[in-house]
Design a protein around this motif. Structure first.
Motif, PDB file in Angstrom:
ATOM      1  N   LEU A 166       0.827  -1.210   0.000  1.00 56.24           N
ATOM      2  CA  LEU A 166       0.000   0.000   0.000  1.00 56.24           C
ATOM      3  C   LEU A 166       0.860   1.259   0.000  1.00 56.24           C
ATOM      4  CD1 LEU A 166      -2.821  -0.881   2.541  1.00 56.24           C
ATOM      5  CD2 LEU A 166      -3.085  -0.464   0.119  1.00 56.24           C
ATOM      6  N   THR A 167       1.893   1.269   0.826  1.00 57.14           N
ATOM      7  CA  THR A 167       2.780   2.426   0.895  1.00 57.14           C
ATOM      8  C   THR A 167       3.529   2.606  -0.415  1.00 57.14           C
ATOM      9  OG1 THR A 167       3.023   2.091   3.273  1.00 57.14           O
ATOM     10  CG2 THR A 167       4.660   3.485   2.198  1.00 57.14           C
ATOM     11  N   GLN A 168       4.000   1.515  -0.976  1.00 54.75           N
ATOM     12  CA  GLN A 168       4.716   1.604  -2.248  1.00 54.75           C
ATOM     13  C   GLN A 168       3.793   2.089  -3.358  1.00 54.75           C
ATOM     14  OE1 GLN A 168       6.449  -2.257  -2.702  1.00 54.75           O
ATOM     15  NE2 GLN A 168       7.874  -1.950  -1.010  1.00 54.75           N
ATOM     16  N   ARG A 195       2.243   6.478  -6.934  1.00 54.03           N
ATOM     17  CA  ARG A 195       1.133   7.294  -7.414  1.00 54.03           C
ATOM     18  C   ARG A 195       1.387   8.794  -7.235  1.00 54.03           C
ATOM     19  NH1 ARG A 195      -3.588   6.177 -10.323  1.00 54.03           N
ATOM     20  NH2 ARG A 195      -5.102   7.737  -9.752  1.00 54.03           N
ATOM     21  N   THR A 196       2.061   9.170  -6.157  1.00 53.08           N
ATOM     22  CA  THR A 196       2.282  10.586  -5.866  1.00 53.08           C
ATOM     23  C   THR A 196       3.685  11.053  -6.253  1.00 53.08           C
ATOM     24  OG1 THR A 196       2.915  10.061  -3.588  1.00 53.08           O
ATOM     25  CG2 THR A 196       0.597  10.615  -3.996  1.00 53.08           C
ATOM     26  N   GLN A 197       4.470  10.177  -6.813  1.00 55.97           N
ATOM     27  CA  GLN A 197       5.818  10.554  -7.236  1.00 55.97           C
ATOM     28  C   GLN A 197       5.729  11.593  -8.354  1.00 55.97           C
ATOM     29  OE1 GLN A 197       8.005   7.289  -8.827  1.00 55.97           O
ATOM     30  NE2 GLN A 197       9.984   8.305  -8.614  1.00 55.97           N
ATOM     31  N   ARG A 203      -1.924  14.242  -3.196  1.00 53.22           N
ATOM     32  CA  ARG A 203      -1.653  13.350  -2.062  1.00 53.22           C
ATOM     33  C   ARG A 203      -2.936  13.064  -1.271  1.00 53.22           C
ATOM     34  NH1 ARG A 203       3.465  12.520  -0.228  1.00 53.22           N
ATOM     35  NH2 ARG A 203       2.831  12.679   1.938  1.00 53.22           N
ATOM     36  N   ARG A 204      -3.777  14.084  -1.104  1.00 56.13           N
ATOM     37  CA  ARG A 204      -5.032  13.890  -0.366  1.00 56.13           C
ATOM     38  C   ARG A 204      -5.990  12.978  -1.126  1.00 56.13           C
ATOM     39  NH1 ARG A 204      -5.063  19.585   0.425  1.00 56.13           N
ATOM     40  NH2 ARG A 204      -6.956  19.657  -0.827  1.00 56.13           N
ATOM     41  N   ILE A 205      -6.002  13.082  -2.433  1.00 58.73           N
ATOM     42  CA  ILE A 205      -6.851  12.202  -3.236  1.00 58.73           C
ATOM     43  C   ILE A 205      -6.331  10.769  -3.153  1.00 58.73           C
ATOM     44  CG2 ILE A 205      -7.536  11.638  -5.602  1.00 58.73           C
ATOM     45  CD1 ILE A 205      -7.616  14.699  -6.093  1.00 58.73           C
TER      46      ILE A 205
END
Length: 142
Positions: A91-93, A98-100, A109-111
């Motif tokens: 999940l963290t990866q 996704r936010t990179q 990031r909030r989405i």
């Protein structure tokens, strides 16, 4: 607290990043129900996309926000904590990929964290139902 809820709470609290209070609240407010599939879990807390259909146009409008808002808020907070205490989990990866490249874009990031919250709810449901530990997750040392 009823015995099945206590067991579920204790099982959830064994995962690193999930505390006693959060585990108890999830056990009492969400996981007392029987779900048939992952879609029911996401829909129960309102973390699924709301479709919009008009003529030939079909899009998603964001999350439905149906269901228990306290559990939804708790899952979003747990998702942020999960990122901190479970850096090696899938999940963290996923969140990091996704936010990179978004830089200082906090909205992205909030989405993405809402999607992590939905995925976390499903992963915790699978953990309680089938004993499948979320991929890459660490357990607390006793």
């Amino acid at each position: 607290m009823p015995e099945p809820a206590r067991k579920r709470s204790d099982d959830l609290a064994r995962l690193k990043g999930i505390g006693e209070v959060g585990a108890t609240r999830l056990a009492l407010e969400l996981f007392w129900r029987e779900f048939s599939n992952r879609r029911q879990v996401g829909a129960c807390v309102g973390l699924v996309p709301q479709p919009y259909d008009s003529g030939e146009s079909q899009t998603d409008q964001g999350i439905s926000k149906q269901g228990n808002r306290r559990v939804r808020a708790l899952l979003v907070e747990m998702a942020w904590i999960w990122l901190r205490y479970q850096p090696g989990s899938a999940l963290t990866q996923w969140f990091n990929r996704r936010t990179q490249g978004t830089g200082p874009n906090r909205r992205a990031r909030r989405i993405a964290i809402v999607a992590v919250a939905r995925r976390l709810a499903i992963a915790l449901w699978r953990y309680l139902k089938d004993g499948i530990i979320p991929e890459g997750a660490q357990m607390k040392s006793i």
